[in-house]
Scaffold this active site. Structure first.
Site, PDB file in Angstrom:
ATOM      1  N   ASP A  97      -4.385  -8.336   5.079  1.00 56.49           N
ATOM      2  CA  ASP A  97      -2.935  -8.280   4.887  1.00 56.49           C
ATOM      3  C   ASP A  97      -2.241  -7.761   6.154  1.00 56.49           C
ATOM      4  O   ASP A  97      -1.195  -8.275   6.568  1.00 56.49           O
ATOM      5  CB  ASP A  97      -2.603  -7.371   3.699  1.00 56.49           C
ATOM      6  CG  ASP A  97      -1.134  -7.429   3.328  1.00 56.49           C
ATOM      7  OD1 ASP A  97      -0.661  -8.516   2.949  1.00 56.49           O
ATOM      8  OD2 ASP A  97      -0.449  -6.387   3.441  1.00 56.49           O
TER       9      ASP A  97
ATOM     10  N   LYS B 248       0.578  -9.697   8.839  1.00 56.13           N
ATOM     11  CA  LYS B 248       1.831  -9.119   9.323  1.00 56.13           C
ATOM     12  C   LYS B 248       1.900  -9.162  10.851  1.00 56.13           C
ATOM     13  O   LYS B 248       2.948  -9.491  11.426  1.00 56.13           O
ATOM     14  CB  LYS B 248       1.974  -7.681   8.820  1.00 56.13           C
ATOM     15  CG  LYS B 248       2.100  -7.585   7.304  1.00 56.13           C
ATOM     16  CD  LYS B 248       2.150  -6.131   6.835  1.00 56.13           C
ATOM     17  CE  LYS B 248       2.274  -6.054   5.313  1.00 56.13           C
ATOM     18  NZ  LYS B 248       2.335  -4.673   4.826  1.00 56.13           N
TER      19      LYS B 248
END
Length: 815
Positions: free
Chosen positions: A679, A683
């Site tokens: 994750d 980003k």
């Protein structure tokens, strides 16, 4: 004196007639010397037309005639004292007997001439005026019924008679002198020719009667009483925000009415215009409202335009070819032909090369116009100097009108920006040299959206309305709805924004309400009235509603919505998303979405993809837009990992800290989904792309947090067991940090186009040293922020801050 004219809706029912009587009595008591012009009762003219046509076809008309009689008799019974009723019933019965005789003659002949039709239609006005005058006579004995056909003299063009001005003026003045002490109720719409045959004055005939009497008698004002609060900025049936205009000039009123505003029919008001008599549009049902004054000048106003009008159904004909270039008299020949054949041209535009002329006509005239052109220009078409013209149907005209336009720069730009942003294609444009009107031809299916979008664009004191379609009703979606509800009044008062959530969907159900779902009860409403969820159907419905200023919000973590983003942009709908999948997939997809949004003039906002509610994406964008150069970006963009390393100190074991983070809800059910760094990598990938680098996921150097054995464990329980087994590994890491007087951080870095994420040990001089809790932090080192980097820090996870980030993106749509 004043002329008070009441339309069909004002005299349509007992209740509306009571309002009319009250208005007239008030004017009479105020010594305004009113002269009253009444139309036929609502629906009566249409019914009389229908009966005449059916009689000519040999159909029975008795039931219709009986309903007409009952309609008038019911008014007499309700509004007239019993002792006065019989004479009125008798007179009305005579009128209806005459109508019956006429219909019987038409039935026998199987023929309906315009002359016969005019005579039949005249009874609508005669019945209403006689009836109302007798009702008023109870309160004002001076009330008197006047049949205008004795005084309004015309030619013999039945159905659309033209006024004999000189004779009419003599007769009206004589009549008024004779009855100057009376309250006159005058029939609208009708006149008579030199032989005394009844004629009608065509469209807007009752307005014309009011204007004729007002002009001849030098009225101080002509009041047109109808069922709306004056002339409005747009059609209130389509534009809910439309509002009444206090003042219009004659020119503005004529322009608005020509393009569809139905309150008055300006050509019939010319007698009043010529004498500069003000025309006041008033609402019979709201008599205290001041309405709209139509006068010689438009008065002082800050409004850039006065209104937006439209014709909902027109056809366009395009005539092109080399035979037009430099051919003097070509346009005159074309439009003389159309005028001679009574074909009204709504709008004309011609290319500067003189290679084509585009004009709009009523759809009913389009085929005949083509036939006439083919005959008139047969030689040119055969010589291939003209292309056989084709008809484009299903089009509408939208026009912005106002005298201020010629003194206000940027009017065209504002109009086309509003249309373009909402994906409305302009087929043709026309602007008069007077600059009172800019007209555009658009698709009929886009008219409602165009009217609302343009209205929002020009009347800035009104609130911009965003129509929101939201998928995902979990923690973030539900929290967003709560925030929107709580901030509704603040947005209206301080930001001039109204947000209507008109579509909601989760994995089970979906719901639509074009007026906006009540956000204090959305869950129950979705459960009760929602249909089975279908994302493809949800998006098709969103597109089909064709509302202005639409925003699609993706509050899910699903892969499926991203597959529709490009299609949504192509429908000129903006997207706000907290779903990272679209932006962190293949770079080609990322670029396609950005390019498509830009090409269609809509917004693609995804602030929450990187830092939840933290302004990271926006800061990066602003730095680059201002010409700064990014040297390095360092970031901690996982609240879960931030919490774990911030608490992994002193006697705490890594196992216990991870377990505690899971119990507090900071981690996914399997903590490896967070500690694996995927994750975080997404980003950083988005940041790198926004910084201008074509980076793929496989280009990111993703350093591990966990030993291999922890990552390969079969279950979560097995993972925790391996975590305990690897305790020495983590203790060594902690001891090293303590020895060097540093702290452990898992940091992403973008430098020279390369993205890496790895465990680092940072000392007290590093901006990430003092990080605490589950905060995120990002440091921008740029040409301008070289010695002291620009740092953004704060909560990077949680429903409240993420929903707030979505909220902030939403209110910036179209800004």
């Amino acid at each position: 004196m004043k002329v008070l004219k009441f339309g069909g809706t004002s005299v349509g029912t007992v209740e509306s007639l009571k309002a009319v009587l009250s208005i007239v009595k008030k004017s009479y008591d105020a010594k305004e010397k009113p002269l009253v012009v009444l139309s036929a009762m609502s629906g009566v003219t249409n019914l009389l037309t229908q009966l005449a046509e059916e009689a000519a076809e040999g159909k029975s008309f008795s039931d219709g005639l009986k309903s007409l009689e009952d309609k008038h008799f019911a008014v007499v019974k309700e509004l007239l004292a019993v002792k006065f009723q019989n004479p009125v019933f008798t007179k009305l019965k005579l009128f209806f007997n005459e109508v019956e005789d006429l219909l019987q003659g038409i039935f026998a002949l199987k023929e309906l001439s315009n002359q016969s039709k005019d005579l039949i239609l005249s009874y609508g006005e005669r019945c209403s005026n006689y009836m109302v005058s007798k009702v008023m006579e109870q309160y004002i004995p001076e009330s008197l019924f006047i049949d205008a056909s004795h005084y309004v003299k015309t030619d013999s063009d039945f159905g659309n008679a033209h006024l004999n001005e000189t004779l009419t003026e003599q007769l009206v003045k004589s009549m008024y002198i004779t009855h100057s002490d009376k309250l006159l109720f005058v029939t609208g719409f009708i006149g008579s020719n030199e032989n005394g045959r009844i004629t009608t004055l065509g469209r807007g005939g009752s307005d014309y009667t009011a204007a004729i009497f007002g002009s001849i008698l030098d009225a101080t004002a002509i009041e047109i009483w109808t069922d709306v609060n004056g002339m409005l900025t747009a059609d209130p049936r389509i534009v809910k925000k439309a509002f009444s205009l206090p003042v219009l000039s004659y020119t503005e009123a004529m322009e608005l009415s020509y393009f569809g505003a139905k309150v008055i029919y300006p050509p019939t008001m010319i007698p009043a215009f010529l004498k500069k008599i003000p025309i006041v549009i008033r609402n019979t049902f709201e008599p205290d409202f001041s309405g709209t004054v139509i006068q010689f000048d438009s008065g002082k106003t800050a409004l850039p335009i006065k209104g937006i009008s439209s014709i909902s159904d027109i056809s366009v004909i395009n005539l092109s070819g080399s035979g037009m270039i430099g051919k003097s008299g070509f346009s005159g020949r074309l439009f003389t032909l159309l005028a001679r054949e009574q074909i009204n041209v709504v709008l004309i535009t011609q290319s500067s090369s003189e290679h084509s002329i585009t004009f709009a006509v009523n759809p009913s005239d389009a085929k005949r116009a083509i036939q006439l052109i083919e005959i008139e220009f047969e030689l040119e078409i055969q010589a291939n100097k003209l292309v056989i013209p084709a008809i484009e149907d299903n089009l509408s005209v939208l026009a912005i009108v106002g005298e201020n336009m010629k003194r206000t720069p940027g009017m065209s730009g504002r109009l086309f920006a509003a249309l373009g942003r909402n994906g409305i294609n302009v087929r043709a444009i026309a602007q008069g040299s007077s600059e009172y009107n800019i007209s555009v031809i658009i698709g009929k299916e886009d008219l409602a959206k165009a009217l609302n979008a343009v209205h929002d664009a020009f009347f800035a004191e009104l609130k911009k309305t965003l129509h929101v379609f939201n998928i995902g009703t979990g923690n973030i979606g539900a929290t967003l709805f709560k925030q929107l509800e709580d901030q509704h009044d603040f947005l209206l008062d301080k930001n001039d924004i109204e947000i209507k959530v008109v579509g909601i969907s989760n994995s089970r159900k979906m719901l639509f309400n074009t007026e906006g779902v009540e956000l204090n009860n959305w869950s129950a409403e979705l459960e009760k009235n929602g249909s089975e969820a279908d994302l493809a159907l949800f998006i098709e419905k969103m597109k089909a509603l064709n509302l202005p200023n639409c925003v699609f919000i993706d509050n899910t973590a699903s892969k499926l919505p991203a597959t529709y983003y490009e299609d949504i942009f192509k429908s000129n709908i903006s997207i706000v998303t907290c779903n990272k999948i679209a932006n962190s997939g293949k770079y080609a997809q990322y670029k396609t979405l950005r390019d498509t949004a830009h090409r269609h003039g809509v917004d693609f906002f995804y602030e929450t993809n990187v830092g939840a509610g933290l302004p990271i994406v926006r800061v990066l964008k602003d730095l680059m837009l201002s010409g700064d150069r990014i040297l390095k970006i360092e970031a901690i963009l996982s609240g879960t990992i931030s919490y774990i390393f911030n608490n992994f100190k002193d006697d705490a074991t890594f196992f216990n800290v991870v377990k505690q983070a899971q119990e507090l809800g900071y981690t996914e059910p399997d903590p490896r989904d967070d500690l694996g760094g995927i994750d975080f990598m997404r980003k950083m990938l988005i940041l790198a792309r926004d910084a201008g680098y074509a980076v793929e996921a496989e280009d990111v150097d993703l350093g591990p947090i966990l030993p291999e054995a922890c990552l390969k464990a079969d279950t979560v329980d097995a993972f925790y067991a391996e975590l305990q087994n690897e305790n020495a590994y983590f203790e060594d890491m902690k001891a090293r940090a303590a020895l060097e007087k540093k702290v452990i951080r898992y940091i992403g870095k973008l430098e020279n186009g390369k993205v890496s994420i790895a465990i680092q040990f940072v000392d007290e001089n590093h901006p990430f040293y003092a990080l605490s809790g589950s905060d995120n932090i990002i440091s921008f080192t740029t040409e301008r922020y070289k010695e002291r980097p620009l740092v953004v820090k704060g909560p990077g996870a949680g429903a409240e801050v993420t929903a707030a980030g979505v909220f902030a993106d939403l209110v910036n749509v179209g800004a």
